[in-house]
Design a protein around this motif. Structure first.
Motif, mmCIF file in Angstrom:
data_model
loop_
_atom_site.group_PDB
_atom_site.id
_atom_site.type_symbol
_atom_site.label_atom_id
_atom_site.label_comp_id
_atom_site.label_asym_id
_atom_site.label_seq_id
_atom_site.Cartn_x
_atom_site.Cartn_y
_atom_site.Cartn_z
ATOM 1 N N HIS A 110 11.774 7.869 6.364
ATOM 2 C CA HIS A 110 10.316 7.849 6.479
ATOM 3 C C HIS A 110 9.950 7.765 7.957
ATOM 4 C CE1 HIS A 110 6.300 7.469 4.922
ATOM 5 N NE2 HIS A 110 6.096 6.324 5.547
ATOM 6 N N LEU B 26 7.335 7.471 11.071
ATOM 7 C CA LEU B 26 6.033 6.949 11.476
ATOM 8 C C LEU B 26 5.838 7.238 12.965
ATOM 9 C CD1 LEU B 26 6.154 3.439 9.730
ATOM 10 C CD2 LEU B 26 5.246 5.572 8.804
ATOM 11 N N THR C 154 1.573 12.713 6.467
ATOM 12 C CA THR C 154 0.209 12.371 6.064
ATOM 13 C C THR C 154 -0.452 11.548 7.157
ATOM 14 O OG1 THR C 154 0.973 10.343 4.972
ATOM 15 C CG2 THR C 154 0.916 12.379 3.651
ATOM 16 N N PRO C 155 -1.781 11.495 7.193
ATOM 17 C CA PRO C 155 -2.450 10.654 8.210
ATOM 18 C C PRO C 155 -2.065 9.192 8.127
ATOM 19 C CG PRO C 155 -4.007 12.201 7.210
ATOM 20 C CD PRO C 155 -2.735 12.303 6.423
ATOM 21 N N GLU C 156 -1.589 8.725 6.941
ATOM 22 C CA GLU C 156 -1.167 7.327 6.816
ATOM 23 C C GLU C 156 0.097 7.025 7.603
ATOM 24 O OE1 GLU C 156 -2.097 9.227 4.360
ATOM 25 O OE2 GLU C 156 -4.008 8.260 3.807
ATOM 26 N N GLN C 157 0.792 8.061 8.095
ATOM 27 C CA GLN C 157 1.995 7.851 8.899
ATOM 28 C C GLN C 157 1.712 7.825 10.389
ATOM 29 O OE1 GLN C 157 4.112 10.933 6.029
ATOM 30 N NE2 GLN C 157 5.612 10.122 7.453
ATOM 31 N N PHE D 81 -0.164 5.753 13.497
ATOM 32 C CA PHE D 81 -0.625 4.399 13.774
ATOM 33 C C PHE D 81 -1.076 4.286 15.222
ATOM 34 C CE2 PHE D 81 2.086 4.005 10.124
ATOM 35 C CZ PHE D 81 1.447 3.062 9.319
ATOM 36 N N ASP E 256 1.546 -2.239 14.415
ATOM 37 C CA ASP E 256 1.042 -1.858 13.091
ATOM 38 C C ASP E 256 2.054 -0.985 12.351
ATOM 39 O OD1 ASP E 256 -1.243 -3.230 13.699
ATOM 40 O OD2 ASP E 256 -2.378 -1.455 14.319
ATOM 41 N N HIS F 104 3.928 -1.895 8.778
ATOM 42 C CA HIS F 104 3.914 -0.976 7.635
ATOM 43 C C HIS F 104 5.344 -0.624 7.214
ATOM 44 C CE1 HIS F 104 2.596 2.371 5.072
ATOM 45 N NE2 HIS F 104 3.577 3.074 5.623
ATOM 46 N N ARG G 41 7.201 -1.290 3.540
ATOM 47 C CA ARG G 41 7.849 -0.222 2.782
ATOM 48 C C ARG G 41 9.296 -0.587 2.459
ATOM 49 N NH1 ARG G 41 6.823 5.172 1.955
ATOM 50 N NH2 ARG G 41 8.665 6.479 1.570
#
Length: 723
Positions: free
Chosen positions: A668, A670, A692-695, A697, A702, A706, A710
């Motif tokens: 994953h 980030l 995705t935009p959630e990845q 920061f 932060d 996250h 996970r």
């Protein structure tokens, strides 16, 4: 698993921490220089430790040299220099052999007319194009590392070689030569072209001896594509006299394109109607066939060989209608059977052709290395740029002994090889078999082939190079600096010449990097100087006398794995001898340099080493921590992008490629602290199609929080480790 910023950790044996967790502490005292030295020690190493490290380094180097001279070292060297010894034992005969055979035969069929056409572009008889389509392909199959690369005659090199040959061996002013005089002129031109191949091969071997394969990183993609697109326009204009049946001399030097256009327009009333008709019919057949091959490549088992069909039809038409005698149509004539006698090029000509051989060698390496890298990235394998120098150097050097002109990888046949299902270099052997059959048995069938058809084949083969201009709008959106590099190179190639245009493009590309890098260093220097004076060390470099007075001093940093320093909110390199927090399965990496075409290779190799993304998935991730650190497969990686102050199109595509490989490996990814400019470039390159935009920061803290959530939700709990 306890949080990285949480309260509970598992200290190692004999360790105890009296510092509070950063999350639990609402306030903390300012970390002064004295406190910093108390917590983390002096940045400078002791003289004894420094001397010991130097001694151990010398011992390691001595042991490495000793191993290199041993039997296993010689075997490793042989494996590196003869790639078939590596890939042939693992060849999938049932899955790959049919695809390689079909692709090789298809490419070989195309090599026959294209080789003869490019020979005329080189100002030598057509049969020497067949020689250049046989020997270099055979040699590259044995030495090359590009699995999907097709070598042989290339229009850009043929154009550059032909211009030099016309200058070195000009045609007499009268133009009316007897048969013997024409043979003598052709022999001199063949010798000059072979000498250029010998000189360019020797130069590439010299670059290999100096291990200059790293120069491929400075040949940016916009420069190479603009070079080939501009050269395609030169090829188109240079073939106009052959299309119209005009016996015009070739224009050479700067502004040759405009001189040729002026000469063609002036002599247009004297064009040959028969050759003009043949050219129009040939283009009317070749262009639609190539379009069908592109549009229906997934449905066709093999591409339609339009070139060989056109050659056969034109030869039959010319033979039955006697076009050569009735309408003065220029034909190929007799192709000698067999191979030429090996002959060393005239070494006395080498001083005259060195200036022409150097740009030929650079273009050969630039096009071949770039094309091999594109398909290596697409099919997830690696190439050795130094081995590519050796392969193309030996290919040009040995083939020059058989009267071949300079050769390289080709865009059209490489794309054809991939579309036809080629998998490995073994396809080159099938291609050589087709060309060999023409040289030994089928040569007389091409006696009545009109030269106008070969000119049409030259023009139709430039289709892919012309269509590279369709990428300009996307390049404008991704990076306007790359767009400027593309346009400057293209204008220089079209206006001046191919070799001068290449020089202008490379210089301008490097100047853009220098300007952006200097602006970045000045900005980083001004923003960091106050912080540097307080900490006495920035990142991972030892202080030097007088560095505090230099406001723009910046260290040379590398991609480093980070851990949280105990009692602070600072992330420090794991290889330092500090008490740092490391979480199994989590990797935090910092890459504090601009990401552009010159650093993308280092970026890819560094992250492959840290994350264990090498081909085959057998390598374990690299750890910067102590040997007793916990080793666990990486499941989440945080990439700190705060130091990536700018990224170009090549660098952005490298990040997109990294996200795809991480997803395939179950890692994953980030991204933290991307500035607006870099994030916009990554978005235009298609990053949001992979992540995705959630990845994304705002800060590393932060992203780390996250990542821990996970990891805790995905697997069993485990303790963090103080190293």
């Amino acid at each position: 698993m306890s949080g990285l910023l949480g309260a509970r950790t598992c200290p190692g044996p004999g360790e105890a921490s009296d510092l509070k967790s950063p999350r639990g502490a609402r306030f903390r005292e300012p970390l002064t220089e004295a406190r910093f030295q108390q917590l983390f020690g002096d940045a400078e190493q002791e003289p004894e430790l420094l001397a010991e490290s130097r001694l151990s380094l010398l011992c390691r180097l001595w042991r490495r040299r000793a191993r290199a001279c041993s039997g296993p070292g010689a075997w490793r060297l042989l494996l590196a220099r003869l790639p078939p010894l590596r890939w042939l034992p693992h060849y999938r005969w049932r899955a790959w052999l049919l695809g390689d055979a079909v692709a090789g035969v298809t490419v070989g069929i195309v090599h026959v007319p294209q080789g003869m056409a490019f020979a005329l572009l080189t100002s030598v008889p057509p049969v020497f194009g067949l020689y250049t389509s046989f020997f270099p392909v055979l040699i590259y199959t044995l030495l090359g590392t590009g699995r999907h690369l097709s070598t042989g005659t290339f229009a850009v090199l043929s154009l550059m070689t032909g211009s030099a040959v016309e200058r070195l061996v000009p045609e007499p002013l009268g133009g009316n030569l007897s048969g013997i005089e024409r043979e003598q002129l052709d022999a001199q031109r063949v010798g000059a072209a072979a000498a250029m191949a010998f000189g360019s091969g020797a130069l590439m071997l010299g670059m290999f001896a100096l291990q200059l394969g790293v120069l491929s990183t400075f040949l940016s993609e916009p420069v190479v594509k603009a070079l080939t697109s501009g050269a395609a326009l030169h090829v188109l204009v240079s073939q106009l006299p052959s299309l119209l049946g005009l016996p015009l001399p070739r224009q050479i030097g700067c502004f040759a394109l405009f001189k040729t256009l002026a000469a063609v327009l002036t002599a247009l009333p004297r064009s040959n109607p028969a050759e003009l008709t043949i050219s129009a019919l040939s283009l009317a057949l070749l262009v639609p066939v190539k379009e069908l091959n592109v549009r229906f490549r997934d449905r066709l088992p093999t591409p339609i060989p339009g070139e060989i069909v056109m050659v056969l039809l034109a030869s039959v038409l010319c033979f039955t209608s006697s076009l050569d005698t009735r309408y003065n149509v220029q034909i190929v004539g007799l192709l000698p059977g067999g191979f030429p006698r090996p002959l060393l090029p005239n070494l006395a000509e080498l001083p005259r052709i060195v200036a022409d051989s150097l740009p030929v060698a650079l273009v050969t390496f630039a096009v071949s290395a770039s094309l091999a890298s594109i398909y290596a990235d697409k099919y997830s394998y690696t190439i050795d740029s130094n081995q590519e120098l050796l392969a193309h150097g030996v290919s040009n050097l040995i083939s020059s002994l058989f009267s071949c002109f300079p050769n390289s990888a080709t865009l059209a046949t490489t794309s054809l090889l991939v579309d036809a299902g080629g998998n490995t270099q073994l396809a080159g052997l099938f291609s050589c078999a087709v060309v060999l059959s023409v040289l030994l048995w089928l040569g007389p069938f091409f006696y009545y082939l009109p030269k106008a058809v070969l000119a049409c084949i030259n023009i139709s083969s430039m289709r892919q190079m012309f269509f590279q201009m369709q990428e300009l709008p996307q390049l404008w959106r991704i990076s306007r600096v790359d767009f400027a590099v593309w346009m400057v190179t293209w204008v220089a190639v079209v206006t001046l010449s191919v070799d001068l245009g290449l020089a202008v493009g490379v210089v301008f590309s490097m100047m853009t990097v220098v300007c952006r890098t200097q602006r970045w260093e000045k900005r980083r220097g001004k923003s960091r100087c106050g912080e540097a004076r307080q900490w006495s060390a920035w990142g991972d470099f030892p202080a030097r006398p007088g560095w505090e007075s230099d406001p723009c001093f910046l260290p040379r940093v590398q991609c480093l794995a980070l851990g949280l320093a105990e009692g602070t909110e600072l992330y420090r390199p794991l290889r330092e001898r500090h008490k740092l927090l490391q979480v199994p399965g989590l990797c935090i990496l910092s890459y504090p340099t601009p990401l552009y075409f010159g650093t993308r290779g280092q970026f890819r190799r560094t992250l492959e080493r840290h994350l264990g993304l090498r081909e085959g998935g057998k390598e374990t991730p690299k750890t910067d921590g102590p040997p007793d650190a916990v080793a666990e497969p990486i499941r989440v990686v945080v990439l700190d992008c705060s130091g990536i102050t700018f990224a170009d199109a090549a660098g952005a595509r490298e990040v997109v490629q990294l996200s795809r490989r991480c997803r395939d490996a179950g890692i994953h990814l980030l991204l933290a602290q991307c500035n607006a400019s870099v994030l916009g470039t990554l978005t235009q390159a298609g990053l949001l199609d992979r992540v995705t935009p959630e990845q994304l920061f705002v800060s590393v803290q932060d992203a780390a929080a996250h990542a821990l959530e996970r990891l805790e939700s995905a697997g069993p709990k485990s303790c963090t480790v103080w190293v």
